[in-house]
Design a protein around this motif. Structure first.
Motif, PDB file in Angstrom:
ATOM      1  N   ASP A   1     -25.182  41.484  25.514  1.00  9.55           N
ATOM      2  CA  ASP A   1     -23.620  41.619  25.651  1.00  9.55           C
ATOM      3  C   ASP A   1     -22.862  40.541  25.807  1.00  9.55           C
ATOM      4  OD1 ASP A   1     -24.839  41.316  28.062  1.00  9.55           O
ATOM      5  OD2 ASP A   1     -23.640  43.062  28.972  1.00  9.55           O
TER       6      ASP A   1
ATOM      7  N   ALA B   1     -20.877  40.290  18.244  1.00  5.31           N
ATOM      8  CA  ALA B   1     -19.494  40.522  18.606  1.00  5.31           C
ATOM      9  C   ALA B   1     -18.505  40.164  17.510  1.00  5.31           C
ATOM     10  CB  ALA B   1     -19.273  39.413  19.731  1.00  5.31           C
TER      11      ALA B   1
ATOM     12  N   PRO C   1     -15.795  37.956  26.467  1.00 10.53           N
ATOM     13  CA  PRO C   1     -15.135  38.365  25.354  1.00 10.53           C
ATOM     14  C   PRO C   1     -14.121  37.190  24.740  1.00 10.53           C
ATOM     15  CG  PRO C   1     -14.488  39.901  26.613  1.00 10.53           C
ATOM     16  CD  PRO C   1     -15.465  39.109  27.326  1.00 10.53           C
TER      17      PRO C   1
ATOM     18  N   THR D   1     -19.742  40.354  23.563  1.00 16.39           N
ATOM     19  CA  THR D   1     -19.042  41.633  23.254  1.00 16.39           C
ATOM     20  C   THR D   1     -18.554  42.000  24.690  1.00 16.39           C
ATOM     21  OG1 THR D   1     -21.157  42.691  23.703  1.00 16.39           O
ATOM     22  CG2 THR D   1     -20.350  42.682  21.479  1.00 16.39           C
TER      23      THR D   1
END
Ligand code: DC
Length: 224
Positions: A133, A197, A140, A136
């Motif tokens: 992650d 992402a 980010p 994402t």
């Protein structure tokens, strides 16, 4: 000096994130952090304390009081992981840890604690961070986002090869089955599921070798 100072690498089990991240760190003179070891370190503590990995409240309480230290790697020296002062670096790739890690990674408060730590570690830049992650959720705004893939059979073949020589070896079929199970938990969980992402460059590591993948990422980092 590449234009990208923070590089996020995400992808499923054995897509090549650690190998690519380490070589990239060496080539760019950056630091590399594989965030999977942080979730593995907490799983190690769960096993140490005989906590039920499906008991969210108990795992969350343990996450709150467990001190996990991770040093970044420069691509030559691997990172060191300590749990409450004990060096557990060599104990995080066992099947017991692998079987528990995707379960404890679903819990909201566990993720929140890890993400806070990871953002602090990333503050100085000149960093490659790998996980599920990173592009994402954790970073980010990373300058460059990479998503590595390969077929499940190829990834199971790599994991099976890695596991040889470290205790009783599972069969290829068992490795494949466990990998598919972890992929399912990682992609279907409600909190920060594994997915590319927005703006991520998707690279398949199956048919090109490690150095070619790294060359492509360096070209993208210089371009960005
Ligand atoms: O990359 P790895 O196999 O060492 O990761 C172990 C597990 O940790 C993975 O199955 C899911 C979890 N993980 C996560 O949820 N988020 C991350 N950023 C890194 C790992």
């Amino acid at each position: 000096m590449p234009k990208s100072s923070t590089i996020a690498i995400d992808g499923p089990v054995a897509a090549g994130k650690s190998a690519v991240g380490a070589l990239l760190a060496l080539r760019l003179g950056y630091r590399f952090i594989d965030t999977g070891v942080m979730y593995r370190a907490l799983t190690w503590a769960v096993l140490r304390d005989k906590v039920d990995p499906d008991d969210e409240a108990a795992v969350t309480a343990l996450a709150g009081k467990t001190h996990i230290e991770v040093t970044s790697s420069d691509g030559l020296e691997s990172s060191q992981i300590r749990v409450d002062g004990q060096d557990v670096t060599g104990q995080l790739r066992t099947r017991e840890v692998e079987q528990g890690v995707s379960r404890i990674s679903c819990f909201t408060e566990v993720r929140r604690a890890m993400v806070t730590r990871q953002r602090t570690l990333a503050k100085q830049g000149m960093l490659i961070m790998a996980g599920r992650d990173i592009g994402t959720v954790v970073l980010p705004n990373a300058d460059l986002k990479i998503f590595l893939t390969a077929s499940s059979e190829e990834r199971a073949r790599r994991r099976h090869l890695d596991m040889k020589g470290s205790g009783p070896s599972p069969t290829f079929e068992q490795v494949l089955e466990e990998l598919l199970h972890r992929d399912k938990l990682d992609t279907e969980r409600a909190n920060s599921p594994l997915r590319p992402a927005d703006g991520a460059h998707i690279l398949n590591t199956e048919s090109i070798d490690l150095t070619q993948v790294v060359e492509r990422i360096i070209a993208l980092a210089e371009d960005d």
